[in-house]
Design a protein around this motif. Structure first.
Motif, short mmCIF file in Angstrom:
data_model
loop_
_atom_site.label_atom_id
_atom_site.label_comp_id
_atom_site.label_asym_id
_atom_site.label_seq_id
_atom_site.Cartn_x
_atom_site.Cartn_y
_atom_site.Cartn_z
N GLY A 79 0.80 -1.22 0.00
CA GLY A 79 0.00 0.00 0.00
C GLY A 79 0.83 1.27 0.00
O GLY A 79 0.30 2.36 0.22
N LYS A 82 3.88 1.43 -4.68
CA LYS A 82 4.91 0.93 -5.59
C LYS A 82 4.31 0.56 -6.96
O LYS A 82 4.81 0.99 -8.00
CB LYS A 82 5.62 -0.30 -4.99
N THR A 83 3.26 -0.25 -6.93
CA THR A 83 2.65 -0.67 -8.19
C THR A 83 2.09 0.54 -8.94
O THR A 83 2.27 0.67 -10.15
CB THR A 83 1.52 -1.70 -7.93
N TYR A 229 3.15 5.85 4.10
CA TYR A 229 2.54 7.18 4.19
C TYR A 229 2.19 7.48 5.64
O TYR A 229 1.80 6.58 6.38
CB TYR A 229 1.25 7.22 3.36
P1 ADP Z 1 1.85 -1.29 -3.30
O1 ADP Z 1 2.10 -1.77 -4.69
O2 ADP Z 1 3.00 -0.55 -2.72
O3 ADP Z 1 1.34 -2.36 -2.39
P2 ADP Z 1 -0.21 0.22 -4.60
O4 ADP Z 1 0.58 0.98 -5.58
O5 ADP Z 1 -0.98 -0.95 -5.11
O6 ADP Z 1 0.68 -0.20 -3.35
O7 ADP Z 1 -1.20 1.26 -3.88
C1 ADP Z 1 -2.35 0.82 -3.16
C2 ADP Z 1 -3.55 1.65 -3.54
O8 ADP Z 1 -3.35 3.00 -3.14
C3 ADP Z 1 -3.80 1.69 -5.04
O9 ADP Z 1 -5.18 1.74 -5.25
C4 ADP Z 1 -3.14 2.99 -5.46
O10 ADP Z 1 -3.77 3.50 -6.61
C5 ADP Z 1 -3.35 3.88 -4.26
N1 ADP Z 1 -2.27 4.83 -4.07
C6 ADP Z 1 -1.05 4.57 -3.57
N2 ADP Z 1 -0.31 5.68 -3.50
C7 ADP Z 1 -1.09 6.68 -3.98
C8 ADP Z 1 -0.90 8.09 -4.16
N3 ADP Z 1 0.26 8.68 -3.84
N4 ADP Z 1 -1.93 8.79 -4.65
C9 ADP Z 1 -3.09 8.23 -4.98
N5 ADP Z 1 -3.34 6.93 -4.84
C10 ADP Z 1 -2.35 6.13 -4.33
#
Ligand code: ADP
Ligand code: MG
Length: 428
Positions: A79, A82-83, A229
């Motif tokens: 969360g 990264k993705t 965050y």
């Molecule tokens: P990770 O890959 O690190 O586990 P994700 O990139 O999948 O996390 O992010 C989780 C969710 O939060 C997704 O729906 C993503 O779109 C949203 N998200 C993460 N960072 C942001 C950001 N800076 N602004 C808006 N949405 C975000």
């Protein structure tokens, strides 16, 4: 009128006038577009990730100049964006590439879903061709060498620079080793008419410990750490995502703050914050309210918690369920801070009643520790001086979850065991 005909008319009436969807199809809603809050949507703006976006783009710009970007690893808790950052940067890169006539291809693979070397290579190879029926690399069956050389052939025939993003790579490496990374970080040796770079994404900061030193040094050319965050960053993210997905002015004071604070407590997980906001808005919708209130966030929180815990309980092995049942039965008798002996006593009786062999005391103690690790119970070791040490066991399953019902659904012979009478040691 003959009975059969009468029955038919009645059903006919029912389907014509009161369909179960009549009232809900056009129900008013506080959402503008709920899908924009879901995980698979990548927003156009990612607040508080400027630094990370810059680190990626400064490296990947090389591809637009026809050079090979360095391999990278992105780390951070779930969360942390990264993705989202990787897919945003890849989209921008491809768009720019096609505008200026540079052949840049990005391929993202989720290694939690596609979790063997063979399948990842086949998936990348298949994504490089449009004529699936003729050219499809089979799901299984070829030697890995052949899949690899087919991949090289296809990349060379397409040409250009390939950015291969291996998302959740820690999952694949832990399961299947680092052969895939070894092969992919060595691709440029085999490619003649194209170039490639690998970006690994990991939720686990220690994942390179699982890698062969050669792979580690090839992959670790450039690391980007995504910090969790904090609550105020999560507020900005939620406000920005809510602007397009939820009607203006319907979030009461404190709703965004509470969703952010709860998610920051978890581990700064934006996914968790977004889910809370979405489910809270759904709860307000269900009540037909004009605004989302703090109480909806509370309801959403406990529903999400229950949804997470239900599959944990239903997928427990049977013996583990019987031990959990023994703890819950003790609590049904009004006992708190139960000791291991009391659990074993009821457990033996429960086993008898469902026709299972009871495990040894040592195994039961291990199963109790497992339940503790899964967060279904707390087992606190306490010292009783010269009497030795014992455990104080309490369940900690949220009150809106019904563990006995969940266990009964997955193990039919356990239905009803909660209501039986057991001989209780402490009452003798
Ligand atoms: P990770 O890959 O690190 O586990 P994700 O990139 O999948 O996390 O992010 C989780 C969710 O939060 C997704 O729906 C993503 O779109 C949203 N998200 C993460 N960072 C942001 C950001 N800076 N602004 C808006 N949405 C975000
Ligand atoms: Mg991810």
């Amino acid at each position: 009128m003959p009975p059969r005909q009468k029955a038919r008319i009645r059903t006919g009436d029912a389907t014509m006038s009161d369909n179960i969807f009549d009232d809900i199809i056009n129900r008013k809603t506080l959402f503008v577009n709920k899908d924009l809050l879901r995980d698979n949507h990548t927003p156009n703006e990612l607040p508080h990730r400027t630094k990370e976006i810059k680190a990626l783009s400064m490296n990947l710009v090389e591809a637009l100049n026809g050079n090979i970007p360095s391999n990278m690893t992105l780390y951070g808790v779930t969360g942390a964006g990264k993705t989202a950052v990787a897919s945003y940067v890849c989209n921008q890169l491809e768009t720019k590439g096609s505008r200026i006539g540079r052949n840049v291809n990005t391929i993202m693979v989720n290694c939690r879903q596609i979790d063997t070397q063979y399948r990842v290579l086949a998936h990348i190879g298949n994504s490089l061709t449009e004529s699936y029926e003729i050219d499809e690399i089979p799901f299984t069956g070829w030697p890995v060498d052949r899949v690899f050389s087919e991949l090289v052939k296809r990349m060379d025939s397409k040409g250009g620079v390939f950015i291969i993003v291996l998302d959740e790579i820690d999952h694949l490496v832990k399961k299947a080793g680092d052969d895939l990374l070894y092969n992919l970080t060595n691709l440029n040796q085999s490619l003649k008419n194209s170039r490639s770079c690998v970006i690994g994404i990991s939720n686990d900061l220690k994942f390179t410990e699982f890698l062969d030193p050669r792979v580690r040094s090839r992959l670790g050319q450039l690391d980007v750490i995504f910090n969790p965050y904090d609550a105020s960053q999560l507020q900005d993210i939620l406000r920005q995502r809510a602007a397009t997905s939820i009607k203006q002015g319907v979030l009461s004071d404190g709703v965004v703050q509470l969703c952010s604070a709860l998610a920051a407590q978890e581990h700064g997980d934006a996914r968790c914050a977004l889910e809370l906001l979405r489910v809270s808005t759904e709860k307000a919708d269900e009540e037909g309210k004009n605004s989302v209130m703090i109480k909806h966030v509370r309801v959403a929180q406990s529903q999400i918690e229950a949804d997470q815990i239900t599959p944990v309980i239903s997928s427990l092995p049977k013996q583990q369920k019987l031990v959990l049942a023994a703890i819950l039965i003790n609590e049904k008798y009004g006992l708190k801070n139960i000791e291991t002996g009391q659990v074993q006593d009821i457990y033996a009786q429960v086993c008898l009643s469902v026709g299972q062999n009871a495990l040894t005391q040592r195994r039961v103690r291990m199963l109790i520790s497992n339940l503790d690790m899964l967060g279904l119970i707390t087992a606190r070791v306490i010292s009783r001086g010269r009497m030795g040490r014992t455990k104080e066991i309490n369940s900690c399953i949220p009150s809106n979850v019904e563990p006995m019902v969940i266990m009964g659904e997955s193990e039919p012979e356990m239905v009803g065991i909660f209501d039986k009478n057991y001989r209780h040691q402490s009452r003798l």
